[in-house]
Design an enzyme around this catalytic site. Structure first.
Site, short mmCIF file in Angstrom:
data_model
loop_
_atom_site.label_atom_id
_atom_site.label_comp_id
_atom_site.label_asym_id
_atom_site.label_seq_id
_atom_site.Cartn_x
_atom_site.Cartn_y
_atom_site.Cartn_z
N HIS A 121 -3.74 -5.88 1.75
CA HIS A 121 -2.57 -5.95 1.89
C HIS A 121 -2.30 -6.56 2.76
CE1 HIS A 121 -2.32 -2.10 3.84
NE2 HIS A 121 -3.32 -1.39 2.55
N GLU A 171 -0.93 -8.40 5.42
CA GLU A 171 -1.07 -8.87 7.11
C GLU A 171 -2.14 -8.81 7.06
OE1 GLU A 171 -0.41 -5.61 4.47
OE2 GLU A 171 -0.79 -3.94 6.06
N CYS A 185 0.77 -1.26 -0.49
CA CYS A 185 0.06 0.01 -0.18
C CYS A 185 0.82 1.36 0.09
CB CYS A 185 -1.03 -0.14 0.88
SG CYS A 185 -2.81 0.74 0.69
#
Lengths: 231, 82
Positions: A198, A200, A90
């Site tokens: 994302h 994560e 990002c």
């Protein structure tokens, strides 16, 4: 014999907000993850670097434009030039584009709206250090959350990138106006990748999807191989 | 020396902000088209003369103020004081 844990640095810029999630996810995937403060002029001994998501320096001027000049980024550029693995997520992707480590630029979403939802992402390559655990053609479910993820390159550059297979991830539906739905790109050498989704935030089924773990564990494994090769 | 940098989205580059403003203007009853939104940066530049100031600001544009992939820039220098 137990494999050593690869050491992966997560660079913290002022305004980052996904740094802890990245650190947690990498640790959960068996890496020794550590923070690197943005004022550091040298990186510790690392097998890979992650530039996390967030809004470094308030996204002033253009996203990533200021972070690019942080002392730690000079060290990251050096690390990447030496072939080190760098993943930008990002805002990290935006920083890598501004730093010239990745091609193209991320512009304001076409809708002008912040987009925050799970999106389907097609894996176009499984032969990069960031996608070895994915199968080509597989569609991953990973969340995005950004206002400026509208990737763009001019026709000439885009044709070169396509010819060199540098587009690694594409959205399977319109998300932000990105050229040809590009969601993630890799550099020519293949050691630097950026993506807007994302991973994560998608490492545990409790969070809706664990598909992000495929990308991060690919990175962890690739970093581990490098750590072993260096011994 | 005072300098002003005008940064604009390049021709042909999608400018959703400009489009949104244009449609708002139309809703207000104005007959307009082609709205594009850029950025203005005012600077005080420490330079010996206008040519040196312009060269310095050019470098600022190349390195930070504009992204050449999507933006063009123009530099205006204030008339030197008599």
């Amino acid at each position: 014999m137990t494999s050593p844990q690869p050491r992966i640095g997560v660079v913290r810029f002022p305004g980052a907000c996904d740094d802890r999630d990245a650190l947690w996810a990498l640790s959960a995937l068996d890496a020794e993850a550590l923070f690197v403060w943005h004022t550091e002029t040298e990186l510790p001994d690392l097998d890979a670097v992650v530039l996390p998501g967030g809004f470094s320096y308030g996204d002033y001027l253009r996203c990533g434009a200021i972070a690019r000049f942080a002392p730690a980024m000079e060290a990251v550029v050096e690390f990447a030039s030496a072939g080190g693995l760098v993943l930008g997520i990002c805002n990290g992707f935006q920083i890598l584009c501004e730093a010239g480590l990745l091609p193209g630029v991320l512009r304001r979403n076409e809708s002008l709206s912040f987009v925050c939802r799970d999106v389907p992402v097609l894996v176009e390559r499984s032969d990069t250090p960031f996608t070895t655990r994915c199968e080509e053609g597989r569609v991953l479910t990973i969340p995005v959350k950004h206002g400026e993820g509208n990737w763009y390159a001019d026709d000439e550059l885009y044709a070169e990138l396509e010819a060199r297979r540098q587009i690694v991830l594409r959205y399977r539906e319109p998300v932000n106006g990105s050229l040809d739905e590009v969601a993630g790109v890799v550099n020519e050498r293949g050691n630097v990748m950026g993506l807007m989704p994302h991973p994560e935030h998608a490492v545990d089924p409790l969070l809706g999807s664990a598909d992000g773990a495929l990308i991060l564990s690919s990175l962890v494994e690739s970093a581990r191989e490098r750590a072993l090769a260096a011994v | 020396m005072k300098a002003t940098v005008l940064v604009r989205p390049k021709q042909g580059i999608l400018d959703p902000q400009g489009q949104a403003v244009e449609s708002s203007l139309r809703q207000l009853g104005f007959s307009v088209g082609g709205a594009r939104i850029g950025r203005v940066v005012d600077l005080d530049v420490d330079a010996a003369d206008a040519a040196a100031a312009r060269a310095e600001v050019e470098r600022m544009c190349e390195q930070l103020l504009a992204n050449p992939l999507i933006e063009s820039y123009e530099i205006e220098l204030a008339e030197p004081q008599a």
